[in-house]
Every structure is written in structure tokens, then in C-alpha cells.
Design an enzyme around this catalytic site. Structure first.
Site, PDB file in Angstrom:
ATOM      1  N   HIS A   1       0.829  -1.212   0.000  1.00 22.54           N
ATOM      2  CA  HIS A   1       0.000   0.000   0.000  1.00 22.54           C
ATOM      3  C   HIS A   1       0.860   1.258   0.000  1.00 22.54           C
ATOM      4  O   HIS A   1       0.558   2.225  -0.717  1.00 22.54           O
ATOM      5  CB  HIS A   1      -0.957   0.007   1.199  1.00 22.54           C
TER       6      HIS A   1
ATOM      7  N   HIS B   1      -9.583  -1.893  -4.733  1.00 24.03           N
ATOM      8  CA  HIS B   1      -8.445  -2.293  -3.901  1.00 24.03           C
ATOM      9  C   HIS B   1      -7.516  -3.249  -4.646  1.00 24.03           C
ATOM     10  O   HIS B   1      -6.294  -3.194  -4.486  1.00 24.03           O
ATOM     11  CB  HIS B   1      -8.873  -2.908  -2.568  1.00 24.03           C
TER      12      HIS B   1
ATOM     13  N   ASP C   1      -3.476  -2.772  -5.152  1.00 23.66           N
ATOM     14  CA  ASP C   1      -2.421  -3.770  -4.922  1.00 23.66           C
ATOM     15  C   ASP C   1      -1.572  -3.992  -6.174  1.00 23.66           C
ATOM     16  O   ASP C   1      -0.363  -4.187  -6.073  1.00 23.66           O
ATOM     17  CB  ASP C   1      -3.048  -5.102  -4.472  1.00 23.66           C
TER      18      ASP C   1
ATOM     19  N   HIS D   1      -1.193 -11.065  -5.242  1.00 18.99           N
ATOM     20  CA  HIS D   1       0.182 -10.610  -5.060  1.00 18.99           C
ATOM     21  C   HIS D   1       1.195 -11.471  -5.829  1.00 18.99           C
ATOM     22  O   HIS D   1       2.160 -10.951  -6.372  1.00 18.99           O
ATOM     23  CB  HIS D   1       0.556 -10.588  -3.580  1.00 18.99           C
TER      24      HIS D   1
ATOM     25  N   HIS E   1      33.827 -30.588 -20.265  1.00 20.89           N
ATOM     26  CA  HIS E   1      32.499 -30.050 -19.915  1.00 20.89           C
ATOM     27  C   HIS E   1      31.697 -29.774 -21.170  1.00 20.89           C
ATOM     28  O   HIS E   1      31.555 -28.638 -21.578  1.00 20.89           O
ATOM     29  CB  HIS E   1      32.665 -28.756 -19.118  1.00 20.89           C
TER      30      HIS E   1
HETATM   31 ZN   LIG Z   1      -3.949  -4.561  -0.355  1.00 22.04          ZN
END
Ligand SMILES: [Zn+2]
Length: 440
Positions: free
Chosen positions: A82, A239, A243, A266, A345
Site C-alpha cells: 500500500h 483495492h 495492490d 500478489h 564439460h
Molecule cells: Zn492490499
């Protein structure tokens, strides 16, 4: 408008805010300080010995469950999204967020307190341009849980988002351009919301001591429980947009593109931020000169060997193509089948060992540090390598461009560099190397 130069911004003065931490329920005070150009956003833990700072970058992302956690070493800062959303949307590129706890105050569960704080501190332009990322082709991330984020070319930063709860309850959609004005008015006041069935176990385990109807909306069945009525009929999707803005800020870029988000979270937001940061790295690697001619700014093999003590077969730099300012270097190494490591290798399938690429990065970074210290009496010792990734194999015949950038230096004692190797316009390996300086 995409060609106009945008300047970096910081806050005009220090401003502070206090409140309750969501997870511990303790009182936290937060101070927002101005910072210099190219500083980015850093969190400072004033409550710990030596007051460590953590860069708010995607490389420091530690956890994405419920909230976004960043960390370096054993130091953590939780629930950063936030405050980062407010800083990013209100145009702040550089600032120090100092706190006396491991989490910013939760406030009312929205970004409103942070917007107020930023306005109290003021936002001022600085003298350097900011890093703007123009989306050129669609990018996307998706997850098994029906989450899909698509980033499309767009002249502005726009987010179109859907949200739907369990059984598609509270399905909402909103699309808007994110500017300081729209963010402040339409997005910042939107509060965190939780589903009762999700938080009940946490409440029982006492994991959200500071959680209450003061700082979140609780959805139970069809009922919406909160201290004050909904601020918008579609507060939940707003909201979600908040985010997204906060999590994408971890890419450290100003996005010019359109995010289309279906059931964002998230984890997916952070994954998109990581994809953005990686694409930016790839682009800046491409933009450097990869032509072989050597100007005054570079170093030929003889000059490289005057600085580096390494010799065949351990010298992993053919020449330095150039330096960019004080902090960046590009060098080149032609990988031939005659390299001794190819013999073992692997026989019949020669691939350059990843550790030799790390060694090449370390040598190139040392050349940069040498230029910085301007002395041959001190030498940079390779101390640690973090976030090392090998993305593509390197074969005989490849020309490997090695880039190093100084990201942090602490006086004459310590330096941190971000390095990557590029072959055929693709990043083949990358890592963060740390050095300490000792007298020879
Ligand atoms: Zn949030």
C-alpha cells in the site's frame, strides 16, 4: 507524449505517520524522507542494530502470501504494497521509508493515509530523467488458479481489472488510467477486504493481532462487515487495482502500458513485475554498443591485463568495449573451442560452465571497481554471489558480452554489482556480486 522527458521525483521534506501494525498489533511510526536521484524506494528498519535498509525491488521479494514481503539477508519488511502503491502513483521515485517495526501501519486498510503523508511532505522534481518502460509487445503471466495478467502497449498507465469472490460473489470490473489525480480520488481510499472463511483460521492462531473492522472489510456470505459503509459500490476491485500498482512498483519502472487483470493476486502481480524488470535488463543490454571497434573509452587486452592479475586460461575478458558513466561497464569475451574447460564439460557436447560465466562477471566488475577507486594499491575481493541464474547455454563460437553495473557502495569498504552476460541478444546468465576492498 511518450517522447517527452519525465524527471525523477522525491518528497520535499520529511513527514511522519503512526498507527498499528496488522500482524503484531503494535504501534509503528513511519517517517518518509527525501532521497537523491536513482536512489529508488528503500525501507529502513530503525528498530534494528545498524538500521539496515532494504531496496524495494523485485529482487528482494520474499513472500507474496496475503501481503507482499521484501527482505535482504535476515531482515524483512512486510505488507509493503500500500505504501509502495501510493509512492508510485503519486509520482515519487526516490524516498526512504523509515520505520521502527517490520511493517508499516495498516491505517484503515487503504492507501489513503500514505497519500495524505506524501501530500504533507510534498513532491518535487529532480534533475535526472526517470526510467520509463514502454510496453512494445504483449506480455502475460497466468496461474493455475485462473489468474491472468496481460500487459499491452498503451501510451498511458492503465489498469483494467476484474475481481470475483468465492462462487463469483461480488464480481466487479473497473478500467482506468492511473495518474496521481485518479489514484488519489478513485483508488487510494479503497480498503483491504477479506473473506471471513479465510481470516477465521488466522484469527484463531492470533496471526493478525492488529486486524479489526477498523482496517479491513470482512465479507461473510453475502454480508459486508465494516466499520464504515462501503466507500464505493465496487470498492473491492478498486483495492485490487491498488495492490497491482503497489506490487508492480517493485519493478522500479514507470510503466506505459495497459494491464488487463483477471483475478489478480500478489503472486501474479509480483511475477509480472519480475517479467518487466527482466525485459528492462534485456533492453538495456541490447541498447549498449556491441560493436567491436574500440575507442578511447575501452580497454584492449593489454590494458585489461595490466589491471587484472588473471592469465590464460583464467582470463575471462578479451577487452572492455566501454564504460557508461561511473557505474557501468561492458566487456566482451569470445568463447572458442580451445577453452580448456570444454575438454571435460562435456566431451562431445561442449557447454561453457556457469561458474566460468560468474568468474567473467567478477573480472569485469573488478575492472569497473578499479576505475572507481583509481588506485592499484587496493584490490576488490569477490565476496559473494546472489540471485545467480543461468538462463541459456553458451557454446563454442559464441561472443559473450559481459555487463556490470555498480548498484551500491559503502565508502571504500564494500561494493555491490549487478551483472549479466548476453549472447545473441539474449541474457544467458545474471547475478549480483559483492566485493570488499583490501590493501594489496
Ligand atoms: Zn492490499
Amino acid at each position: 507524449m511518450s517522447t517527452s522527458l519525465e524527471l525523477q521525483h522525491t518528497v520535499g521534506k520529511t513527514a511522519s505517520l503512526s498507527g498499528t501494525s496488522l500482524h503484531t498489533g503494535e504501534e509503528v511510526s513511519l517517517r518518509l524522507h527525501p532521497a537523491t536521484v536513482d536512489h529508488g524506494i528503500k525501507f529502513k528498519r530503525k528498530d534494528l542494530p545498524d538500521e539496515p535498509t532494504i531496496d524495494a525491488t523485485i529482487d528482494n521479494l520474499k513472500m507474496v502470501e496475503r501481503a507482499t514481503t521484501i527482505g535482504e539477508g535476515s531482515v524483512r519488511v512486510h505488507t509493503v504494497e500500500h505504501v509502495l502503491a501510493a509512492l508510485s502513483a503519486m509520482d515519487v521515485d526516490n524516498a526512504i521509508v523509515e520505520m521502527d517495526a517490520n511493517e508499516p501501519p495498516i491505517g484503515d486498510g487503504s492507501a489513503q493515509p500514505y497519500v495524505d503523508l506524501i501530500k504533507k511532505a510534498g513532491v518535487i522534481a529532480q534533475e535526472e530523467p526517470r526510467k520509463v518502460f514502454h510496453v512494445r509487445e504483449p506480455m502475460h503471466v497466468e496461474s493455475k488458479t485462473d489468474t491472468l495478467l496481460v500487459l499491452l502497449p498503451c501510451e498511458t498507465f492503465r489498469i483494467s481489472c476484474t475481481q470475483a469472490g468465492p462462487n463469483n460473489r461480488f464480481a466487479q470490473f473497473l478500467s482506468m488510467e492511473i495518474t496521481p489525480a485518479t489514484f488519489e480520488r478513485e483508488i487510494a481510499p479503497a480498503r483491504t477486504f477479506v473473506y471471513y472463511e479465510d481470516v477465521r483460521p488466522l484469527m484463531e492462531k492470533n496471526l493478525i493481532k492488529g486486524g479489526s473492522l477498523e482496517n479491513a472489510i470482512v465479507v461473510r456470505g453475502e454480508a459486508v462487515l465494516s466499520k464504515e459503509p462501503l466507500r464505493f459500490a465496487d470498492e473491492f476491485v478498486r483495492h485490487k487495482i491498488l495492490d497491482i500498482v503497489g506490487d508492480l512498483a517493485l519493478a522500479g519502472l514507470r510503466i506505459r502500458g495497459h494491464v488487463v487483470a483477471v483475478k489478480p493476486g500478489h503472486a501474479a502481480n509480483a511475477e509480472l513485475a519480475r517479467a518487466l524488470a527482466r525485459e528492462q535488463t534485456r533492453r538495456s543490454a541490447m541498447s549498449g554498443s556491441h560493436a567491436m571497434p574500440i575507442g578511447d573509452a575501452g580497454l584492449d587486452t593489454g590494458e585489461v591485463m595490466k589491471i587484472l592479475p588473471h592469465r590464460y586460461p583464467f582470463l575471462m575478458v578479451d577487452r572492455v568495449i566501454g564504460f557508461e558513466g561511473e557505474n557501468k561497464i561492458t566487456a566482451v569475451k569470445c568463447i572458442t573451442i580451445n577453452e580448456p574447460f570444454f575438454q571435460g564439460h562435456f566431451p562431445g557436447h561442449p557447454v561453457m560452465p556457469g561458474v566460468m560465466q560468474v568468474e567473467a562477471m567478477a573480472q569485469v566488475a573488478s575492472l569497473l571497481l578499479f576505475k572507481l577507486t583509481k588506485t592499484t594499491s587496493r584490490i576488490g575481493y569477490f565476496m559473494s554471489a546472489d540471485s545467480v541464474k543461468f538462463r541459456k547455454p553458451v557454446f563454442p563460437g559464441d561472443t559473450m558480452f559481459i555487463h556490470a553495473e555498480l548498484t551500491r557502495s559503502r565508502g571504500e569498504r564494500m561494493a555491490k554489482t549487478k551483472c549479466h552476460c548476453v549472447v545473441n541478444d539474449a541474457v544467458v546468465s545474471e547475478g549480483e556480486l559483492m566485493f570488499t576492498f583490501l590493501d594489496k
